[in-house]
Scaffold this motif. Structure first.
Motif, PDB file in Angstrom:
ATOM      1  N   GLY A   1      39.863 -10.812  27.359  1.00 33.64           N
ATOM      2  CA  GLY A   1      40.648 -11.496  28.384  1.00 33.64           C
ATOM      3  C   GLY A   1      39.877 -11.687  29.669  1.00 33.64           C
ATOM      4  N   GLU A   2      40.536 -12.304  30.619  1.00 32.51           N
ATOM      5  CA  GLU A   2      40.066 -12.425  31.996  1.00 32.51           C
ATOM      6  C   GLU A   2      38.900 -13.379  32.200  1.00 32.51           C
ATOM      7  OE1 GLU A   2      39.629  -8.373  33.730  1.00 32.51           O
ATOM      8  OE2 GLU A   2      41.246  -9.169  34.920  1.00 32.51           O
ATOM      9  N   ASP A   3      38.496 -14.145  31.169  1.00 33.76           N
ATOM     10  CA  ASP A   3      37.450 -15.134  31.439  1.00 33.76           C
ATOM     11  C   ASP A   3      37.988 -16.280  32.282  1.00 33.76           C
ATOM     12  OD1 ASP A   3      34.971 -14.333  30.177  1.00 33.76           O
ATOM     13  OD2 ASP A   3      36.088 -14.407  28.300  1.00 33.76           O
ATOM     14  N   HIS A   4      39.270 -16.554  32.123  1.00 31.40           N
ATOM     15  CA  HIS A   4      39.892 -17.650  32.858  1.00 31.40           C
ATOM     16  C   HIS A   4      39.213 -18.989  32.604  1.00 31.40           C
ATOM     17  CE1 HIS A   4      42.757 -14.967  34.657  1.00 31.40           C
ATOM     18  NE2 HIS A   4      41.778 -14.152  34.969  1.00 31.40           N
ATOM     19  N   GLY A   5      38.737 -19.151  31.360  1.00 33.72           N
ATOM     20  CA  GLY A   5      38.468 -20.497  30.873  1.00 33.72           C
ATOM     21  C   GLY A   5      39.817 -21.132  30.519  1.00 33.72           C
ATOM     22  N   PHE A   6      39.757 -22.271  29.861  1.00 34.49           N
ATOM     23  CA  PHE A   6      40.983 -22.955  29.479  1.00 34.49           C
ATOM     24  C   PHE A   6      40.958 -23.287  27.993  1.00 34.49           C
ATOM     25  CE2 PHE A   6      40.189 -23.856  33.947  1.00 34.49           C
ATOM     26  CZ  PHE A   6      41.394 -23.460  34.512  1.00 34.49           C
ATOM     27  N   ALA A   7      42.113 -23.234  27.366  1.00 32.84           N
ATOM     28  CA  ALA A   7      42.268 -23.651  25.978  1.00 32.84           C
ATOM     29  C   ALA A   7      43.306 -24.773  25.963  1.00 32.84           C
ATOM     30  CB  ALA A   7      42.742 -22.485  25.117  1.00 32.84           C
ATOM     31  N   ALA A   8      43.092 -25.761  25.105  1.00 33.99           N
ATOM     32  CA  ALA A   8      43.967 -26.925  25.137  1.00 33.99           C
ATOM     33  C   ALA A   8      43.989 -27.603  23.776  1.00 33.99           C
ATOM     34  CB  ALA A   8      43.480 -27.918  26.200  1.00 33.99           C
TER      35      ALA A   8
END
Lengths: 294, 294
Positions: B245-252
């Motif tokens: 967790g905590e990478d704060h990339g995005f998934a879409a």
């Protein structure tokens, strides 16, 4: 139940709240266990209601109506479930009474109970009411009773359970929101929430408006139970009335030539200069309110 | 420096922020010392920047740009002034880099450092991007590198100072905001911030959209240093990539028939049904990320 202003509530990365005015009033406060509340003095419901009230009073003091709250809770791992549930339920209930939604927040482990609230508010097309708008010749007025939270705190610190209404006033402030909204609609020049104490908060208006004020104690409404409670504790009820914080009433200045809206009592006048005098003299007391130390 | 969206900044009962869109995206997070950061692992600047990044990522995941932050700080009375100042300065600086103001908040005493952030965001007239918009046939894609924060945390827990870039990724996530905004402008169907771990966060999209997903590890970009760090610690880098967790990339998820916007990498497809398979099998690992225990 979410109000119509909640376009997207909790459950996504962010909430979405209507801001038809094109502007949003916003304020945040953090309440910390043993500093802003004590679990042995206040019920979880009291604490939740207080958290909402003190935030809602901030946007009401700008003339705005609350539309949404975000609430982040820090809780120790051994927090009884009824404490967490009670705080959350009271926050939801208080928000709903104000027509606002609880649209987001966070829940994390912490060393003590921490409640962080952000409130969004809607000005409904009106100008925001600033602290900087007071002018010489204005009438100084207050809405809500003063000193009751400070009296309640003094009673609790003294171990007294007399004067239940004063204890309740400390546990759950009840800001006279309608008076603030009436003021905003009725030409008020400057307004603030009374959170630090009457003199301290009027002082903010004086500083930001570049004016002074003269107050008259004989114009201030003081309830008989406040006088009785002070007598019983050997305290000075004027200290509570003038410097006690957390009542979350409102103080404001109005043009001198119009009637005050409902809920407001004239207690003085605005003049050129600076500083606040009470009955012609500078108040010698302690000034603003501080959270009780742990 | 306040941006033009800040109509009234700090110093009154509430701030006032422009919301020209007529809606405001809003999210809140609370970071607690020794749970979300450690003062011996991260500088005050790191902590402040992380607090802004993880909140900004939440509104970016809706397709919104941050306009304003409110920050309430709880600090122990013995907090060194440079810790408080460093956190505050970094928050102000990070907000300014995003074109947003820090418009309010609170400062209170607490038993540990607590940072509560609320972010407001502007959709610029576009529809919010929900987690519920994924459709069978969509392409699953990610923006930002995965597993680096989890790798950095594992290194710090192991006392290693190798791989400074991975340590930095844990201390201060750098969300690929531009990719999120490009997705919102480019027809994305569903989007979320990767805060709990790729599989957990894609799982939220699956649940809220009523779909399943098939991912292919060979499509996921993994940096050589991540593989090296995992080898050195006897860890499985795929655990970091898929569940860290905590990478704060995005998934879409995007419609299958259009090119992906810049910054996005295809890693799978959306299908009818439920659940997520990786290379044809259900991932047997731990799932989502949890804050490190104290």
């Amino acid at each position: 139940m979410q109000p119509p202003t909640t376009l997207i509530g909790p459950g996504d990365d962010a909430a979405l709240v209507r801001a038809a005015d094109g502007r949003v009033a916003v304020s945040a406060d953090m309440l910390v266990q043993d500093r802003h509340f004590r679990l042995d003095w206040s019920s979880p419901r009291d604490i939740g209601r207080k958290a909402v009230a003190q935030n809602a009073a901030d946007v009401a003091a700008m003339g705005a109506r609350p539309t949404a709250f975000l609430v982040s809770l820090g809780l120790p791992p051994d927090t009884p479930i009824d404490v967490a549930d009670g705080i959350s339920a009271a926050i939801g209930e208080s928000a709903e009474e104000l027509g606002a939604g609880v649209v987001g927040g966070d829940l994390v482990q912490a060393a003590q109970v921490v409640i962080s609230v952000t409130v969004l508010g809607d000005l409904g097309g009106r100008s925001p009411i600033r602290r900087s708008g007071a002018r010489p010749g204005d009438v100084v007025a207050v809405a809500g009773e003063l000193g009751r939270s400070a009296a309640g705190l003094a009673l609790l610190l003294g171990g007294s359970t007399d004067f239940p209404d004063l204890l309740a006033a400390h546990r759950v402030p009840t800001p006279p929101y309608a008076a603030a909204w009436a003021a905003a609609a009725g030409g008020v020049h400057a307004m603030t929430d009374i959170s630090d104490g009457l003199l301290a908060d009027l002082g903010h208006i004086c500083e930001q408006s570049g004016v002074g004020m003269s107050l008259s104690r004989s114009d201030v409404t003081v309830s008989p139970e406040l006088v009785s409670a002070a007598k019983g504790l050997g305290a000075d009820h004027w200290e509570w009335v003038l410097t006690g914080g957390e009542d979350h009433g409102f103080a404001a200045t109005f043009p001198g030539d119009v009637p005050l809206p409902a809920g407001w009592t004239r207690i003085g006048v605005v003049h050129d200069g600076s500083g606040i005098s009470v009955d012609g003299e500078t108040w010698p007391g302690a000034g603003g309110w501080q959270s009780f130390a742990v």
